[in-house]
Design an enzyme around this catalytic site. Structure first.
Site, PDB file in Angstrom:
ATOM      1  N   GLU A   7       3.343  38.201 -27.158  1.00  0.00           N
ATOM      2  CA  GLU A   7       4.536  38.008 -27.956  1.00  0.00           C
ATOM      3  C   GLU A   7       4.067  37.195 -29.162  1.00  0.00           C
ATOM      4  O   GLU A   7       3.409  36.166 -28.984  1.00  0.00           O
ATOM      5  CB  GLU A   7       5.609  37.203 -27.202  1.00  0.00           C
ATOM      6  CG  GLU A   7       6.870  37.078 -28.051  1.00  0.00           C
ATOM      7  CD  GLU A   7       7.910  36.098 -27.518  1.00  0.00           C
ATOM      8  OE1 GLU A   7       7.620  35.372 -26.566  1.00  0.00           O
ATOM      9  OE2 GLU A   7       9.013  36.076 -28.089  1.00  0.00           O
TER      10      GLU A   7
ATOM     11  N   ARG B 268      -3.182  33.486 -13.622  1.00  0.00           N
ATOM     12  CA  ARG B 268      -3.527  33.073 -14.976  1.00  0.00           C
ATOM     13  C   ARG B 268      -4.619  32.024 -14.926  1.00  0.00           C
ATOM     14  O   ARG B 268      -4.847  31.377 -13.902  1.00  0.00           O
ATOM     15  CB  ARG B 268      -2.292  32.534 -15.687  1.00  0.00           C
ATOM     16  CG  ARG B 268      -1.749  31.263 -15.047  1.00  0.00           C
ATOM     17  CD  ARG B 268      -0.815  30.451 -15.943  1.00  0.00           C
ATOM     18  NE  ARG B 268      -0.562  31.008 -17.233  1.00  0.00           N
ATOM     19  CZ  ARG B 268       0.599  31.536 -17.626  1.00  0.00           C
ATOM     20  NH1 ARG B 268       1.600  31.570 -16.797  1.00  0.00           N
ATOM     21  NH2 ARG B 268       0.747  31.993 -18.835  1.00  0.00           N
TER      22      ARG B 268
ATOM     23  N   LYS C 227       2.194  27.332 -24.454  1.00  0.00           N
ATOM     24  CA  LYS C 227       2.457  27.435 -25.887  1.00  0.00           C
ATOM     25  C   LYS C 227       3.360  26.301 -26.353  1.00  0.00           C
ATOM     26  O   LYS C 227       3.234  25.803 -27.456  1.00  0.00           O
ATOM     27  CB  LYS C 227       3.142  28.773 -26.199  1.00  0.00           C
ATOM     28  CG  LYS C 227       2.180  29.955 -26.257  1.00  0.00           C
ATOM     29  CD  LYS C 227       2.934  31.201 -26.709  1.00  0.00           C
ATOM     30  CE  LYS C 227       2.066  32.446 -26.593  1.00  0.00           C
ATOM     31  NZ  LYS C 227       2.855  33.671 -26.817  1.00  0.00           N
TER      32      LYS C 227
END
Length: 565
Positions: free
Chosen positions: A39, A265, A275
RNA sequence: UGGGAAGUCGCCAAGUGGUUAAGGCUCUGGUUUUUGGUGCCGGCAUCGGGGGUUCGAAUCCCUCCUUCCCAGCCA
């Protein structure tokens, strides 16, 4: 005619799945298609490297292809700057998506049509519940939800309202399009998930064409299906979304239903990866932007001097599995050192200079020694280094009171100056405060080149820079941004664990002239100090600024620590 | 207390009923070395706990424990 058949076992569960699918003939055209779906709402970080290497790597290994697809369905957070940085970062890693650059926003038209069809089939409806009401109706983890009172409204009504939503006739938050699945599902994602919401926001790509935007659970699987993705790989937190993914790809008229697989992850101790937290560090000015050399962002890593090869090696060594894990920072550093050791050009740079004066060396003499660029490379070129009577050596390389096991310079101890001569300290010059200003020594002319005929041994070798022929440079010594293994674990605020020594600036380091040839992107080793690179942001013609990529392993430092020094 | 997932050496991670339980990092002995770097040689686990099945289990069954994820009109 070599009959040796290389049967390389799949190295992780995803490869096994792919190989099984391929063997079973389940893959269209026998070509797997993966995708990396960022994204564009922030910079890519080292965690993404794992995903990029997985998706592009799998495609390479099985001769398929990997698409770059931006998941741009939330116009409020997405920016062109991020789209561009993402491409730059993937390219830097050496991956190429070729023609296959896509955007979820490319599919807005198709997505809209599918939504309309769902309404017509009675599988979706316009809900006028407020956000708060929606939350109440959804139930909790342990209690089932309730059907919305709008759930059974006439199809025609939903159809008309959806069209009005699209036309911008209703304010944000007034209504959403929801799928009719099952409000009693134990999986929250299946309790009539929202498919479309109203946002009067300018979209980076579609501008003001739309004021309704599709949600992830609706967009992602259908985008995958449209592109013919065969293996849709994502992280563990999407495991719960798999039923929603399957629901969407099983909508009538969608071909080649892809499958979703989840992996753990990447987490690394002493680092923060979210983020939100990274953005915060930037906003608070704690770091010098997204590309601060201490940031785990790909742009930070690049500016720090880590090579793309070492990053790929790193994620390869970490492996791919489904158990949540935290990888040791030391593995990252190991991979960087291992790669840089093979490729970095060696230079002599003194970071904390003190003067070394060779009393029996002619005052105006300059002689040149040959320094090999990289001893690891048998075909390495070399460059000349000027040697003079007055030199700079590392303060750490001289001791007035040498601790046990110290074999560098101290009064009476003969040591080699790399490439040059053996020297023996004779006296020390101090200022009024007792600080050592200079060390005097004598040299043995017979040791020219750094060895003698009699074969006598010296234990230490020091690097040095000519006081008159060297140049001054600025060096930034970077270390871990956080001092604790799990930032924020103690106080709940990761900012409490910032490492105060993560960025130390040395303004008067001395370097051999050869350093002036350095270009941005070159990998260097300052002998005995570590790996460095020219800073791409703050260097200018007048002055070079170097960033420390990583130190060398230092067993003497560890021994000192053990001895409590 | 609903659902989904994971637990093999300090950190990752192979292993899919018969292996001396891979490998890497870390740590640690030694050796080489004009970087106390590099290289080279060596050391370092019985598989979350407890039952069971089996000639034989990390691998199958039961049970318990621990950890992570999910209640955005974020992705």
């Amino acid at each position: 005619m070599d009959e040796t058949v290389e049967v390389k076992a799949p190295s992780n569960f995803l490869e096994r799945i792919i190989e099984d699918d391929l063997a079973a003939g389940k893959v269209p055209n026998n070509m797997i298609i993966t995708r990396f779906p960022p994204e564009p709402n922030g910079y890519l970080h080292i965690g993404h490297i794992k995903s990029i290497c997985l998706n592009f790597g799998l495609a390479e290994k099985y001769q398929g292809r990997c698409h770059l697809r931006y998941d741009d369905t939330n116009p409020e957070k997405e920016e062109l700057e991020y789209i561009e940085s993402i491409k730059r970062d993937i390219s830097w890693l050496g991956f190429d998506w070729g023609e296959h650059e896509y955007y979820a926003s490319d599919y807005y038209g198709q997505l809209h049509q599918i939504a309309v069809r769902l309404i017509k089939e009675g599988k979706a409806f316009i809900d006028e519940l407020s956000a708060e009401e929606l939350k109440e109706y959804r139930g909790t983890l342990t209690e089932v939800g309730k059907n919305s009172p709008w759930r059974d409204r006439p199809i025609e009504e939903s159809l008309a309202l959806f069209e009005e939503m699209r036309q911008g006739k209703h304010p944000e938050g007034s209504m959403v399009l929801r799928a009719k699945i099952d409000m009693a599902s134990p999986n929250m994602n299946m309790r009539d998930p929202t498919l479309y919401r109203i946002k009067f926001a300018h979209h980076v790509r579609t501008g003001d064409e739309w004021c309704i935007y599709p949600m992830y659970d609706f967009t992602h699987p259908i985008s995958d299906a449209i592109e013919g993705i065969t293996h849709s790989i994502c992280t563990l937190e999407f495991e719960d979304h798999r039923p929603a993914y399957d629901w969407a790809t099983e909508i009538d008229g969608i071909d080649h239903a892809p499958r979703q697989y989840e992996f753990a992850r990447l987490n690394i101790n002493y680092m923060v990866m979210s983020k939100r937290r990274l953005l915060n560090l930037v906003k608070l000015g704690i770091v010098d932007g997204w590309d601060d050399p201490r940031m785990p962002t790909i742009s930070g890593i690049r500016r720090r001097g880590y090579s793309p090869e070492s990053m790929k090696d790193f994620v390869g060594r970490v492996g791919v599995a489904k158990s949540e894990s935290v990888v040791d920072y030391s593995l990252l550093e190991f991979c960087v050192r291992e790669d840089l050791n093979k490729r970095a050009k060696r230079l002599m740079v003194v970071l904390e200079p003190i003067k070394l004066i060779i009393d029996n060396y002619p005052e105006d003499r300059v002689e040149y020694f040959d320094a090999v660029d990289n001893p690891e490379d048998p075909n390495s070129p070399s460059h000349p280094v000027p040697f003079t009577r007055e030199l700079y050596i590392e303060a750490e390389d001289f001791a007035e009171h040498p601790p046990k096991g110290y074999h560098r310079l101290y009064i009476g101890n003969e040591v080699r100056l790399k490439y040059a001569y053996y020297v023996t300290p004779t006296s020390v010059e101090k200022d009024e405060d007792g600080n050592i200003v200079a060390v005097h020594c004598t040299y043995d002319p017979a040791s020219r080149g750094g060895a003698t005929e009699d074969g006598r041994r010296v234990r230490g070798t020091s690097h040095w820079v000519s006081a008159s022929e060297g140049v001054e440079i600025e060096v930034h010594l970077y270390d871990k941004l956080f001092a604790s293994e799990y930032p924020g674990q103690g106080t709940g605020n990761y900012l409490d664990d910032l490492n105060p020594d993560s960025h130390v600036i040395v303004t008067d380091a001395k370097a051999e002239v050869e350093i002036l040839k350095t270009q941005v992107g070159d990998y260097l080793q300052f002998i005995r100090n570590g790996y460095f690179c020219l800073d791409s942001k703050h260097s200018d013609e007048g002055r070079q600024v170097y960033n420390r990529t990583v130190t060398l392993r230092d067993s003497w430092a560890r021994m000192k620590q053990k001895m409590g020094l």
